[in-house]
Design a protein around this motif. Structure first.
Motif, PDB file in Angstrom:
ATOM      1  N   LYS A   1     -13.820  -0.685   7.298  1.00  0.00           N
ATOM      2  CA  LYS A   1     -12.542   0.132   7.650  1.00  0.00           C
ATOM      3  C   LYS A   1     -12.607   1.496   7.435  1.00  0.00           C
ATOM      4  O   LYS A   1     -12.955   2.053   6.500  1.00  0.00           O
ATOM      5  N   LEU A   2     -12.969   2.103   8.513  1.00  0.00           N
ATOM      6  CA  LEU A   2     -13.317   3.327   8.472  1.00  0.00           C
ATOM      7  C   LEU A   2     -12.025   4.360   8.307  1.00  0.00           C
ATOM      8  O   LEU A   2     -11.023   4.298   8.839  1.00  0.00           O
ATOM      9  N   SER A   3     -12.412   5.788   7.725  1.00  0.00           N
ATOM     10  CA  SER A   3     -11.362   6.565   7.419  1.00  0.00           C
ATOM     11  C   SER A   3     -10.763   7.305   8.554  1.00  0.00           C
ATOM     12  O   SER A   3      -9.744   7.443   9.030  1.00  0.00           O
ATOM     13  N   LYS A   4     -11.813   7.461   9.517  1.00  0.00           N
ATOM     14  CA  LYS A   4     -11.661   7.828  10.869  1.00  0.00           C
ATOM     15  C   LYS A   4     -12.388   7.403  11.947  1.00  0.00           C
ATOM     16  O   LYS A   4     -13.682   6.875  11.774  1.00  0.00           O
ATOM     17  N   ASN A   5     -11.899   7.003  12.699  1.00  0.00           N
ATOM     18  CA  ASN A   5     -12.520   6.168  14.352  1.00  0.00           C
ATOM     19  C   ASN A   5     -12.794   7.549  15.332  1.00  0.00           C
ATOM     20  O   ASN A   5     -12.166   8.294  15.624  1.00  0.00           O
TER      21      ASN A   5
ATOM     22  N   LYS B   1      -5.896  -5.656   9.955  1.00  0.00           N
ATOM     23  CA  LYS B   1      -6.098  -4.614   8.964  1.00  0.00           C
ATOM     24  C   LYS B   1      -7.124  -4.937   7.952  1.00  0.00           C
ATOM     25  O   LYS B   1      -7.322  -4.185   6.973  1.00  0.00           O
TER      26      LYS B   1
ATOM     27  N   HIS C   1       0.902  -1.254   0.024  1.00  0.00           N
ATOM     28  CA  HIS C   1      -0.075   0.077   0.088  1.00  0.00           C
ATOM     29  C   HIS C   1       0.897   1.171  -0.054  1.00  0.00           C
ATOM     30  O   HIS C   1       0.282   2.323   0.267  1.00  0.00           O
TER      31      HIS C   1
END
Length: 230
Positions: free
Chosen positions: A156-160, A151, A24
């Protein structure tokens, strides 16, 4: 200059064979038990074996400058996003805690043996991979590995934030496989996904492997080189 080109060629060849390519990002991580001094000493040693004199080898400071200018993607970081070799960490810690020169020399010997083992394994894989591309009828080369589950859990959130960080995620496990053969890219990549509906044991490893063989049954060579981390 000729000796700069020779050093750069060695660095590129060696770094590519000991480095871990990231899926990545452009960074390529070198093993954590290395440092720049060790790599420079290894270069001098290997070039000396090719009958190069010390005056034909660049100095250490210029070695660092060439690395930074031409090969900045190769990095040594003690902390990465991926798991590192447990033996490498233990050896490095033991060397830092050693109290006598005799003890340090013994640990350095173990370190060199471990380094040789890793280098031999990687070189063997690279040789098989290149042969599979050149002579696909003779050799098939396959490498397979699973990804760290944390992972790949979804979503899969861009911000937690505090409202979402405690919520359960769906466990998603990815197993990647590279089938090296004579195609334009040099390899055929595939990914198997599961949600932990069956145990992650040798049965799953071999089933993923057999599915890869089935998918490429018309491309199989007479000999098979298979590489698994487990």
């Amino acid at each position: 200059m000729d000796k700069t080109a020779k050093a750069l060629g060695w660095m590129r060849f060696r770094f590519e064979r000991i480095g871990d390519f990231m899926p990545h990002k452009e960074k390529i991580y070198l093993p954590v038990f290395y440092n720049a001094t060790m790599l420079y000493d290894r270069m001098k040693r290997e070039l000396a074996e090719r009958l190069w004199s010390e005056t034909d080898v660049i100095c250490y400071s210029y070695f660092r400058a060439v690395w930074l200018k031409f090969l900045p993607e190769f990095v040594i970081e003690q902390r990465t996003e991926f798991s590192v070799c447990g033996d490498c960490v233990q050896i490095t810690e033991a060397l830092e805690q050693a109290t006598s020169e005799a003890e340090r020399n013994a640990i350095r010997k173990t370190k060199h043996q471990h380094e040789h083992l890793i280098s031999t394994e990687r070189n063997f894989y690279h040789t098989a991979r290149e042969m599979a591309v050149r002579e696909p009828e003779e050799l098939t080369c396959i490498i397979q590995d699973g990804m760290d589950q944390k992972k790949t859990n979804v979503p899969k959130l861009s911000k937690n934030d505090k409202n979402t960080e405690h919520l359960l995620r769906v466990p998603m496990h990815a197993t990647g496989c590279l089938f090296h053969t004579n195609v334009p890219e040099g390899k055929i990549a595939s990914v198997r996904l599961d949600i932990n509906q069956f145990p992650h044991d040798s049965n799953m490893t071999m089933n993923n492997f057999l599915w890869t063989l089935e998918d490429n049954v018309d491309r199989l060579g007479r000999n098979l080189h298979a590489q698994f981390d487990n």
